[in-house]
Design a protein around this motif. Structure first.
Motif, short mmCIF file in Angstrom:
data_model
loop_
_atom_site.label_atom_id
_atom_site.label_comp_id
_atom_site.label_asym_id
_atom_site.label_seq_id
_atom_site.Cartn_x
_atom_site.Cartn_y
_atom_site.Cartn_z
N GLU A 10 0.82 -1.21 0.00
CA GLU A 10 0.00 0.00 0.00
C GLU A 10 0.85 1.26 0.00
O GLU A 10 0.47 2.28 -0.58
N SER A 11 2.00 1.20 0.63
CA SER A 11 2.87 2.37 0.67
C SER A 11 3.39 2.74 -0.72
O SER A 11 3.77 3.89 -0.96
N PRO A 64 -1.45 7.86 -5.46
CA PRO A 64 -2.80 8.41 -5.41
C PRO A 64 -3.49 8.27 -6.77
O PRO A 64 -2.84 8.43 -7.80
N PRO A 77 -6.73 1.44 -1.49
CA PRO A 77 -6.83 2.19 -0.22
C PRO A 77 -7.68 3.44 -0.38
O PRO A 77 -7.47 4.23 -1.31
N ARG A 78 -8.65 3.61 0.50
CA ARG A 78 -9.57 4.74 0.38
C ARG A 78 -8.88 6.09 0.52
O ARG A 78 -9.31 7.08 -0.07
N ASP A 79 -7.80 6.14 1.31
CA ASP A 79 -7.11 7.42 1.48
C ASP A 79 -6.26 7.78 0.27
O ASP A 79 -5.72 8.89 0.19
N LYS A 80 -6.16 6.86 -0.70
CA LYS A 80 -5.40 7.14 -1.92
C LYS A 80 -6.29 7.12 -3.17
O LYS A 80 -5.78 7.28 -4.28
N GLN A 93 -9.46 8.85 -5.06
CA GLN A 93 -10.36 9.99 -5.16
C GLN A 93 -11.32 9.75 -6.32
O GLN A 93 -10.89 9.61 -7.47
N GLU A 153 -16.85 8.37 1.71
CA GLU A 153 -16.16 9.66 1.83
C GLU A 153 -15.23 9.92 0.66
O GLU A 153 -14.90 11.08 0.37
N HIS A 154 -14.77 8.84 -0.02
CA HIS A 154 -13.83 9.01 -1.13
C HIS A 154 -14.53 9.43 -2.41
O HIS A 154 -13.86 9.71 -3.41
N THR A 186 -6.31 14.87 -7.78
CA THR A 186 -5.09 14.82 -6.96
C THR A 186 -4.26 13.57 -7.24
O THR A 186 -3.15 13.45 -6.71
#
Length: 497
Positions: free
Chosen positions: A108-109, A113, A140-143, A145, A172-173, A199
């Protein structure tokens, strides 16, 4: 709607709209389809028509023979080229394959994005399925959009999206981006506007009714890690979730199976420009922005962008990851969609043929010829089918003397070969594609495909006429017509990933 980078203030939104509509034609006017025909193109076409009319008046039979000979040569060239592309697409390494284990092995790292653009207009009935499809993507949801691009005056779709819970817990994504109402009302204009809020390092497009392979984003990332930097776009395969709804959806499934499984991979191996599909194409965002993104005046912005990528020295790959769509089950709706595609192919060819010598030098003579045969040849040949079918039917029914004189031996035998072998080759390629794609249920569909060609001919004629009358008009295709039967369909084996 939450504030987004690049669209947070009225001034930023106004600048984004201006760039979305005018950006390409201001930075590279020759690459924009805002003007359908340059003066030299229009005047050349009129001159050819005038010469043909004069010749037809004073030398009617030699003119008819010459026209038949030129058309026969065009038919033969398109067919031979199509068979060569198909043969290259048959190779095992013609399409990229990233298995599930490799896709999930990217830590994941190391995942970049990712931005998903989903343009939608007048499609409230598919918003719920869209949310489910986006939530099913393994990334990953934080990556990730996801931007749902809605026209600001499309109240039914906006309301449906809000009722579906976009932006609430679990979604939220996903963000609604309201695209200001402005001409041209096209999908590429909406994507250009949404790109200002993107982004992600990689950008992709999904249509509102799409159901992508859950691992598609991971597969693309893994593929980009192994491909040279010159590959800036990866096109995923498209298939349908309602192939057995009726005969038309079966034909459409057969058509897509040949195109995405063999012809596009064959083009990739030939280094020719790839006319991208309108969805599931994944771009390096920095390059996409540098080459001007999408042309808002082009109604097949995907095909145009594929040529522009090649003209800039970059390339496209095709990956074996499937996005399921809805096949049009209604003939009128299908003709609306296909006529826009044909119009856009010609529109894209006209744009890139404005500087023919420059394009010839950039992509090479073989790729230039192939670009012409695909983008110009496909719709023109489809139109000519109506003429030649009428000629053939007239000969069968009455054997008029004028038709016999139109086809002297030097024209007749090549035309006969093109008719028999060309049609047989097309049916054969469809049969092979259906077998290799695990769709033996489409055997009858392949054998009845000449009826499908009639619909293609009608759509191509409509598209050519519309290119002259209203070149940048985006004829809306209605979705949600297959939802009543899609749950009864099993996806093909290759789609079960």
């Amino acid at each position: 709607m939450s504030e987004l980078p690049g669209l947070a203030t009225p001034d930023e939104r106004a600048a984004a709209l201006h760039a979305a509509v005018h950006g390409l034609r201001e930075t590279d006017p020759m690459a924009s389809a805002s003007v359908a025909f340059l003066p030299w193109q229009r005047n050349s076409a009129l001159a050819i028509v005038a010469v043909a009319i004069v010749c037809a008046v004073f030398f009617p039979m030699p003119t008819l023979i010459a026209v038949m000979a030129v058309c026969t040569l065009g038919y033969a060239a398109v067919m031979v080229d199509r068979v060569m592309i198909f043969a290259r697409g048959m190779a095992r390494d013609a399409i990229l394959t990233v298995d599930d284990e490799t896709a999930r092995a990217v830590p994941e790292s190391a995942l970049p994005p990712y931005t998903i653009l989903v343009p939608a207009y007048g499609e409230p009935e598919v918003v719920g399925d869209l949310i489910a499809a986006l939530n099913g993507i393994d990334y990953p949801r934080d990556k990730m959009q996801a931007l749902l691009l809605l026209e600001e005056d499309d109240d039914p779709t906006i309301e449906a999206a809000r009722r579906a819970g976009i932006g609430t817990a679990g979604s939220e994504h996903i963000t609604i981006v309201l695209v200001p109402a402005a001409d041209p009302r096209t999908k590429p204009k909406a994507c250009n506007y949404g790109l200002h809020a993107a982004t992600g390092d990689i950008v992709t497009i999904y249509d509102a009714e799409d159901i992508p392979d859950p691992l598609q984003l991971r597969r693309v990332v893994a593929a980009f890690r192994t491909l040279p930097r010159s590959v800036v776009c990866i096109q995923a395969k498209l298939a349908f979730h309602n192939p057995r709804q009726n005969l038309l959806t079966a034909w459409f499934t057969m058509d897509y199976g040949l195109w995405f499984s063999f012809l596009l991979p064959g083009l990739m191996r030939s280094s020719a420009p790839i006319p991208l599909g309108g969805t599931s194409n994944h771009f390096r965002r920095n390059v996409l922005t540098a080459i001007g993104a999408w042309d808002p005046y082009n109604v097949t912005e995907d095909a145009d962008l594929g040529v522009r990528i090649a003209a800039r020295g970059y390339s496209t790959a095709v990956i074996d990851s499937i996005t399921l769509e809805e096949a049009n089950p209604d003939a009128i709706n299908w003709i609306r969609q296909r006529s826009r595609w044909y119009k856009g192919y010609l529109q894209s060819w006209l744009v890139h043929a404005r500087r023919p010598l420059a394009l010839w030098r950039k992509i090479g003579p073989a790729s230039f010829l192939r670009f012409t045969l695909i983008l110009a040849g496909t719709p023109i040949i489809a139109c000519l089918n109506l003429v030649f079918w009428f000629v053939t039917l007239s000969w069968v029914l009455g054997q008029p003397d004028v038709i016999e004189r139109m086809f002297p031996a030097v024209v007749y035998f090549p035309a006969l070969i093109a008719l028999v072998l060309g049609n047989a080759a097309t049916v054969y390629m469809n049969l092979v594609a259906c077998r290799e794609n695990g769709r033996p249920d489409l055997l009858v569909t392949c054998l009845t495909s000449p009826l499908y060609w009639l619909l293609m001919a009608i759509a191509a004629t409509k598209g050519c006429w519309q290119l002259i009358r209203n070149p940048s008009y985006w004829e809306k295709t209605f979705h949600g017509l297959g939802t009543a039967t899609e749950t009864n369909d099993e996806p093909p084996p290759e789609a079960a990933q």
